[in-house]
Design an enzyme around this catalytic site. Sequence first.
Site, PDB file in Angstrom:
ATOM      1  N   ASP A 219       0.502  -1.079  -0.043  1.00  0.00           N
ATOM      2  CA  ASP A 219       0.099   0.128   0.096  1.00  0.00           C
ATOM      3  C   ASP A 219       1.374   1.488   0.066  1.00  0.00           C
ATOM      4  O   ASP A 219       1.713   1.775   0.579  1.00  0.00           O
ATOM      5  CB  ASP A 219      -1.080   0.205   1.863  1.00  0.00           C
ATOM      6  CG  ASP A 219      -1.800   1.184   0.860  1.00  0.00           C
ATOM      7  OD1 ASP A 219      -3.213   0.931   0.202  1.00  0.00           O
ATOM      8  OD2 ASP A 219      -2.126   2.460   2.188  1.00  0.00           O
ATOM      9  N   GLU A 269       1.202  -0.026  -4.807  1.00  0.00           N
ATOM     10  CA  GLU A 269       0.350   0.475  -5.368  1.00  0.00           C
ATOM     11  C   GLU A 269       1.333   1.475  -5.684  1.00  0.00           C
ATOM     12  O   GLU A 269       1.902   1.901  -4.390  1.00  0.00           O
ATOM     13  CB  GLU A 269      -0.173   0.842  -4.173  1.00  0.00           C
ATOM     14  CG  GLU A 269      -1.441   1.608  -4.841  1.00  0.00           C
ATOM     15  CD  GLU A 269      -2.527   2.629  -3.905  1.00  0.00           C
ATOM     16  OE1 GLU A 269      -2.979   3.040  -3.902  1.00  0.00           O
ATOM     17  OE2 GLU A 269      -1.693   2.641  -2.577  1.00  0.00           O
TER      18      GLU A 269
HETATM   19  O1  TEU Z   1      -4.630   4.420  -1.220  1.00  0.00           O
HETATM   20  C1  TEU Z   1      -2.954   5.382  -1.742  1.00  0.00           C
HETATM   21  C2  TEU Z   1      -3.637   6.412  -1.853  1.00  0.00           C
HETATM   22  O2  TEU Z   1      -5.066   6.467  -1.711  1.00  0.00           O
HETATM   23  C3  TEU Z   1      -2.756   7.353  -2.659  1.00  0.00           C
HETATM   24  O3  TEU Z   1      -1.644   6.577  -2.785  1.00  0.00           O
HETATM   25  C4  TEU Z   1      -3.517   8.085  -3.725  1.00  0.00           C
HETATM   26  O4  TEU Z   1      -4.243   7.063  -4.847  1.00  0.00           O
HETATM   27  C5  TEU Z   1      -2.197   8.707  -4.329  1.00  0.00           C
HETATM   28  O5  TEU Z   1      -1.454   9.495  -3.793  1.00  0.00           O
HETATM   29  C6  TEU Z   1      -2.989   9.672  -5.425  1.00  0.00           C
HETATM   30  O6  TEU Z   1      -2.403  10.984  -6.188  1.00  0.00           O
HETATM   31  C7  TEU Z   1      -4.368   2.967  -0.433  1.00  0.00           C
HETATM   32  C8  TEU Z   1      -5.002   2.507  -0.145  1.00  0.00           C
HETATM   33  O7  TEU Z   1      -5.595   2.116  -1.301  1.00  0.00           O
HETATM   34  C9  TEU Z   1      -6.989   3.138  -0.011  1.00  0.00           C
HETATM   35  O8  TEU Z   1      -7.605   2.505   0.189  1.00  0.00           O
HETATM   36  C10 TEU Z   1      -6.081   3.690   1.680  1.00  0.00           C
HETATM   37  O9  TEU Z   1      -6.909   3.894   2.177  1.00  0.00           O
HETATM   38  C11 TEU Z   1      -4.889   4.204   1.432  1.00  0.00           C
HETATM   39  O10 TEU Z   1      -3.863   3.854   0.618  1.00  0.00           O
HETATM   40  C12 TEU Z   1      -3.981   4.218   2.548  1.00  0.00           C
HETATM   41  O11 TEU Z   1      -4.008   3.557   3.735  1.00  0.00           O
END
Ligand code: TEU
Length: 562
Positions: A219, A269
């Site tokens: 994540d 991610e």
């Molecule tokens: O998402 C990560 C996130 O929100 C960021 O990487 C974002 O997408 C980016 O900055 C956009 O430019 C993950 C999970 O998928 C999400 O559901 C969670 O809420 C978040 O992390 C926090 O753990």
Amino acid sequence: MTQAESTATAALPELAAPRPWWRDAVVYQVYVRSFADANGDGVGDLAGVRANLPYLALLGIDALWFNPWYPSPMADTGYDIADYRAIDPAFGTLEEAEQLIAEARALGMRTIVDIVPNHVSNEHPWFRDALASAPGSPERARFWFREGRGENGELPPNDWQSIFGGSAWTRTEDGGEWYLHLFAPEQPDLNWEHEEVWTEHEDVLRFWFDRGAAGVRIDSAALLVKDASLAEPGDGDHPFEDRDELHDIYRRWRAIANGYTEPRVLVGEIWLPDPVRLARYLRQDELHTAFNFDFLACPWDAQRMRTSIQSALDVHEPVDAPSTWVLSNHDVTRPVTRYGREDTSFAFKAKRENTPTDLARGRRRARAAALLAMALPGSMYVYQGEELGLPEVEDIPPDRKQDPMWRRSGGVDPGRDGCRTPMPWTGEQPPFGFSPDGAARSWLDQPADWAPLTVAAQQGDPGSMLSLYREGLRLRRSVPWSGDAITWLPTDDDVLAFARGDRFVCLVNFGPEPVVVPDGAEVLIASNDLEGGALQQDTTVWLRLTDHDRNWATDRSRKEGR
Ligand code: TEU
């Protein structure tokens, strides 16, 4: 090794090692809370997943990725983890998770677990200890505690903004120091300059790998490391995104993953605007794959799609990593809704709700996009409900919304609840078989008009989204393509056509002019019925080229000099 086996191996010295499973895997994302509720408390659980493993096996996928299933106060539906080595009681037990991993494997599906290394829950023992300890203590050193600015420290240490809106800092209740949280205040950020933060996560990785997890989804993988000087984002390196030190972390993780007989897989991610930067995480001694969010966010337009696809392939090739193809997940607007809008692009922090949407059009495009994604070289992700063509739920009343993004933005951001609604399985009214009869109300309500979208309603219908996914994923295992290269074929601007090898072509018509399937080419599958042998707007077909026309692809591309 028996005598016969060693002879066989010796006789075939040229045989390459088998292709690693993850290079072209189809991974199904299970949002456990919303998948299936076996115990009737209105929240999905592991027993519900286990009961529906045959459904997943029939879909034709290779692996399951589970969103966080660990004990959590659920301030961010599980992305605030209080214990990385257990299962939240709402979902089940560790023993059930182990059984689930084994049962899925017996059905041919590997398991990927979600690891959240950027932050913990404010109820994690480390953070509780930190709050109970004095400024400057070793307990606080695992996080980012700082003095506030202003005469009495009443201002946050800097102006960093939380990704969920508002300041990225919260002051401790006693009016002392502030702590950093790139997401909600219930998700304090860990300090990755601290050795224990490293060793703890490495141990957590081993914990799940030892229990049979085939890999981890990491994540917020590009956010872990921060600039300790707390500089504001400017022209130079970003103070908390994509910092060089991250690569050392993932090299250590890769060494751990490689230590298993079947090497474990690391999936990042990583949302970065620059695909070249993304590919740096996929060097041979770092992560295996990363989500391709550029493809997900790309507007439904032939040339934009072509550019997005080609640039993904271009940056992955030098690091010898497969690209991934992602159309949805638990953070983004459902494709049927997204593609039904005038503006079909997606931006994480500019989500919209209730803009004019043509769902029939969106569904048609989502079908075409699914076949396009399935035809590309690399691995593919399917987020639960995508295979049912669920639309975004856009009328959740404020008192039923759960997502902190909505709350923290003061209701400006619609939040992500609309793509997290429980799966409809069967029946005529909510909860559509998600929960057993007499169960508590679902944690999010399903729209009353979802009866035609249930699994039961779709599985016997050859024209349904579910049938398209099943058939496409089935064919994906047997189509006559070869290699990881694609060759673009010359077409009109509104059409994409590419060949994989000399026997397979994928054609997508984005525009209003019908496109005639070339003579002799056999249609393997089409996202919508062809009319008079032609693809209408927003349709994808897969073609098998027979001996008669197999030079069609190469001849045409040569002629155009592309
Ligand atoms: O998402 C990560 C996130 O929100 C960021 O990487 C974002 O997408 C980016 O900055 C956009 O430019 C993950 C999970 O998928 C999400 O559901 C969670 O809420 C978040 O992390 C926090 O753990």
